[in-house]
Write a protein that holds these residues in place. Structure first.
Motif, PDB file in Angstrom:
ATOM      1  N   GLU A 612      35.886  23.970  33.103  1.00 57.92           N
ATOM      2  CA  GLU A 612      36.846  24.737  32.291  1.00 57.92           C
ATOM      3  C   GLU A 612      36.780  26.198  32.701  1.00 57.92           C
ATOM      4  OE1 GLU A 612      37.763  26.023  27.631  1.00 57.92           O
ATOM      5  OE2 GLU A 612      36.297  24.443  28.073  1.00 57.92           O
ATOM      6  N   THR A 613      37.943  26.819  32.827  1.00 57.85           N
ATOM      7  CA  THR A 613      38.013  28.243  33.141  1.00 57.85           C
ATOM      8  C   THR A 613      38.903  28.948  32.131  1.00 57.85           C
ATOM      9  OG1 THR A 613      39.945  28.060  34.588  1.00 57.85           O
ATOM     10  CG2 THR A 613      37.791  27.712  35.599  1.00 57.85           C
ATOM     11  N   LEU A 614      38.564  30.178  31.837  1.00 55.02           N
ATOM     12  CA  LEU A 614      39.337  30.998  30.899  1.00 55.02           C
ATOM     13  C   LEU A 614      39.437  32.405  31.470  1.00 55.02           C
ATOM     14  CD1 LEU A 614      40.714  31.226  28.083  1.00 55.02           C
ATOM     15  CD2 LEU A 614      38.480  31.951  27.203  1.00 55.02           C
ATOM     16  N   TRP A 615      40.664  32.841  31.710  1.00 54.34           N
ATOM     17  CA  TRP A 615      40.931  34.178  32.246  1.00 54.34           C
ATOM     18  C   TRP A 615      41.679  35.007  31.211  1.00 54.34           C
ATOM     19  CZ3 TRP A 615      40.759  36.840  37.116  1.00 54.34           C
ATOM     20  CH2 TRP A 615      40.064  36.163  38.133  1.00 54.34           C
ATOM     21  N   THR A 616      41.254  36.257  31.059  1.00 54.84           N
ATOM     22  CA  THR A 616      41.983  37.226  30.241  1.00 54.84           C
ATOM     23  C   THR A 616      42.305  38.428  31.116  1.00 54.84           C
ATOM     24  OG1 THR A 616      40.773  36.531  28.265  1.00 54.84           O
ATOM     25  CG2 THR A 616      41.942  38.633  28.160  1.00 54.84           C
ATOM     26  N   ARG A 617      43.593  38.753  31.213  1.00 58.48           N
ATOM     27  CA  ARG A 617      44.046  39.907  31.994  1.00 58.48           C
ATOM     28  C   ARG A 617      44.918  40.776  31.112  1.00 58.48           C
ATOM     29  NH1 ARG A 617      43.888  39.291  37.668  1.00 58.48           N
ATOM     30  NH2 ARG A 617      44.254  41.538  37.569  1.00 58.48           N
ATOM     31  N   THR A 628      47.686  38.484  29.334  1.00 63.24           N
ATOM     32  CA  THR A 628      47.867  37.055  29.576  1.00 63.24           C
ATOM     33  C   THR A 628      46.520  36.354  29.440  1.00 63.24           C
ATOM     34  OG1 THR A 628      47.522  37.174  31.974  1.00 63.24           O
ATOM     35  CG2 THR A 628      49.778  37.477  31.168  1.00 63.24           C
ATOM     36  N   VAL A 629      46.579  35.145  28.933  1.00 68.90           N
ATOM     37  CA  VAL A 629      45.388  34.303  28.794  1.00 68.90           C
ATOM     38  C   VAL A 629      45.709  32.961  29.450  1.00 68.90           C
ATOM     39  CG1 VAL A 629      43.762  33.201  27.226  1.00 68.90           C
ATOM     40  CG2 VAL A 629      44.738  35.438  26.636  1.00 68.90           C
ATOM     41  N   THR A 630      44.918  32.594  30.442  1.00 69.29           N
ATOM     42  CA  THR A 630      45.130  31.318  31.142  1.00 69.29           C
ATOM     43  C   THR A 630      43.867  30.480  31.015  1.00 69.29           C
ATOM     44  OG1 THR A 630      44.482  32.409  33.217  1.00 69.29           O
ATOM     45  CG2 THR A 630      46.835  32.176  32.782  1.00 69.29           C
TER      46      THR A 630
END
Length: 670
Positions: A612-617, A628-630
């Protein structure tokens, strides 16, 4: 690193320039050149990548391109179609459209008054890839390239698959681009239409991991952009560069072997970074070496660069295991050509848990192997960025779940240069199985440092294009080529080979736990040994131009954590790569970039593997603020991969876009 501010040429800087393409789309460029270039044209150097020239790699760009410009070149940093401030939509890596756009950029460059008609390309990773790929298209004005941390083979030696095994970095990298593609252009560049461009990207860029998982074998999808399909198409000079901690060092050796034009190879101790910024150190004067290269091939000057040996490499000294090195001790060595006639293969036979000299008589032993899923928790990252403690840990914990073969203490110091090979006779009790092979330096205090490794999906033993299942119980002879390396193994140390049947999360596990049998009588290890000698190789101190101001507003955090919940037998590798919040002062932009990853499994259930990956930009300037949150989740059972993803975009505090993906993809001998 020495910061240079006084150059032979005064600089002109263009923050933004549109480059029109034949179909009407415009690409965004940032340009540095001598201020006299309009009247005295100069060669152009192109870097062409999707990592946002405005804010993504802005500071890195500024260490290099003004330096080249100050020495008499026009340096042009272009955002690929659909990325950064460029128009259009970016739907995948290395599409034909991207390559044709690159050719059009080169044509645009030579039409500018400040360009003398000669163009070079430089790039790391994506930019190293498309430099090779565009060179294969042979645009006449492209005279030479510098390709850093790249590959000639998109299937066999890239972030997606290795030895036919699905890499954990495939998920990680797909998530990186998922996050990048979710960002809008800068309104200060594109004006009021930024929101319309943003929405088209959010709707149209897609979930690339879905595409990559649809192509589990070497097919036409991966052959596209792989210059190894026809090396003869690359006829211009190529400087191929990488580092031993990077995922792409093998390609340097193949390019030196197979290209026919002028070529040089340079491999240092670094991870996935330009060598003037190289970590682990020592960083080198890479930009000065590039100037010698550009001078020779873009200005027809005799700089002495082609009098250098074909290959210069950092011979790594033995060091205790660590997940992060500031410095890798060693020395520079060289080979006048590659393959080198000075490399001799030394053979070791496999005995019962021993590596012995090829002249020693050994009996046949049948050794069983069935590794736990925990093998791989301390493997580190397939491609080290040296931004987190992402190098392999002490291998003793990994060795407990592997078959281990160790030499007696070495009677003399050995130096390896090239790719070790392990040849094994084995059988399996399942139709799909894998092996991971680690070669390590065992020190007198028994600490074990991984030197190199290789992995193989055993169904790919004969072909990546047409793999075939194993017949349970049948003996097979397989050959596992490990990653190339330059390593000094001191007298008194021992060489260790460890073979495991899992290596998660570096590689995704097979559908079921397989038991392997290794038959030692016909198995052997081949080491590429180079005679110990001192080479008179000296590379200059790292120099760079000054980058703009960066004001750190909140601290970043980088860590890898192994979590073992003994009550549930649940294990997780947590990766945190948080750059905090910072301000790019010269464009008054506040940036956040935070990544979290979790790779987990339960007990010995190979179907429980999950990533699982979680990116916050986020980007902010005055009243303009977006986030954005992916999130991406990959899990599996014996027959299928399951891919779930979410994308949410916010303008200020209001969610303005949301999309979910749910995919089931059939496993095909993976």
């Amino acid at each position: 690193m020495k910061i240079v501010e006084d150059f032979p040429h005064r600089l002109r800087h263009i923050e933004h320039q549109w480059i029109p393409l034949p179909d009407g789309v415009r690409l965004a460029a940032r340009i540095w050149m001598p201020d006299s270039a309009e009247t005295v044209p100069v060669p152009a150097i192109l870097e062409y990548i999707p990592y946002r020239k405005r804010d993504g790699v802005r500071l890195r760009d500024e260490t290099m391109h003004p330096y080249f410009a100050g020495h008499g070149y026009a340096c042009v940093r272009v955002d690929i179609r659909g990325s950064g401030d460029s128009e259009g939509i970016l739907c995948d890596e290395y599409l034909q459209q991207e390559l044709e756009d690159g050719v059009a950029i080169i044509e645009w460059l030579i039409q500018q008054r400040w360009c003398d008609g000669n163009v070079g390309m430089i790039g790391i990773s994506w930019g190293g890839f498309n430099g090779l790929q565009i060179a294969a298209l042979q645009p006449p004005a492209l005279k030479a390239i510098v390709s850093v941390c790249s590959t000639d083979d998109r299937y066999a030696d890239d972030v997606h698959y290795m030895g036919g095994c699905l890499l954990g970095d495939n998920l990680s990298w797909a998530s990186t681009m998922f996050a990048y593609n979710s960002l809008p252009p800068d309104p200060a560049i594109v004006g009021d239409k930024w929101r319309d461009i943003w929405r088209k990207r959010l709707q149209g860029s897609g979930l690339w991991l879905d595409t990559w998982l649809q192509h589990q074998h070497r097919d036409e999808y991966w052959r596209h952009g792989s210059i190894c399909e026809d090396y003869a198409k690359v006829i211009i000079p190529v400087m191929a560069v990488s580092g031993w901690a990077d995922g792409y060092s093998n390609a340097v050796f193949r390019l030196l072997t197979n290209l026919q034009g002028p070529r040089l190879g340079l491999i240092g101790p670094w991870g996935h970074k330009y060598p003037h910024l190289g970590v682990p150190g020592p960083a080198i004067g890479f930009l000065q070496e590039c100037l010698r290269w550009w001078g020779k091939w873009l200005k027809n000057q005799e700089t002495g660069i082609m009098a250098e040996p074909m290959l210069r490499a950092w011979m790594l000294d033995s060091m205790p295991p660590s997940t992060f090195y500031h410095q890798r001790y060693g020395r520079w060595i060289s080979e006048t050509r590659w393959p080198s006639p000075d490399i001799v293969l030394r053979t070791y036979k496999l005995d019962e848990y021993r590596l012995v000299d090829e002249n020693e008589d050994v009996a046949e032993h049948v050794l069983t192997l069935q590794s736990p899923l925990s093998n791989g928790l301390f493997a580190g990252k397939w491609c080290s960025y040296s931004a987190t403690p992402d190098l392999p840990h002490d291998q003793r914990e990994e060795d407990g779940g592997a078959l281990v073969f160790t030499t007696a203490p070495l009677l003399e110091t050995l130096e390896m240069l090239g790719a070790p090979v392990l040849e094994l006779e084995l059988s399996a009790d399942r139709p799909v199985a894998m092996i991971a092979v680690r070669l390590s330096d065992m020190q007198p205090d028994n600490k074990v440092t991984r030197v190199t490794y290789g992995i193989l999906n055993l169904t790919h033993r004969g072909s990546h294009t047409n793999p075939s299942p194993l017949q349970p119980g049948k003996r097979y002879f397989v050959r596992v080529q490990l990653n190339d390396v330059a390593q000094r193994l001191p007298k008194g140390h021992r060489i260790r080979i460890a073979v495991s049947s899992s290596y998660f999360p570096l590689a995704w596990p097979p559908p079921q736990s397989a038991q392997l049998r290794v038959y030692t009588a016909n198995s052997r290890l081949l080491l590429p040994i180079r005679a110990v000698r001192e080479d008179n190789i000296c590379l200059p101190e790292a120099e760079a131009s000054a980058s703009g101001g960066k004001h750190q507003l909140t601290e970043g955090h980088h860590n890898w954590r192994v979590i073992r919940e003994l009550d549930t037998d649940f294990s997780t590798l947590e990766v945190i790569n948080d750059n905090g919040i910072y301000q790019l002062e010269d464009i008054d932009l506040t940036v956040q970039r935070k990544t979290e990853e979790w790779y987990s499994y339960q007990g010995d259930d190979f179907s429980s593997a999950r990533g699982e990956t979680l990116w916050t930009r986020s980007l902010k300037r005055g009243d303009w603020q977006i986030k954005t949150v992916t999130r991406t989740v990959l899990h599996c059972d014996e027959n299928n991969f399951y891919l779930d993803a979410e994308l949410d975009a916010y303008e200020r505090d209001k969610r303005v876009f949301s999309k979910n993906w749910n995919r089931r993809i059939k496993r095909n001998l993976v």
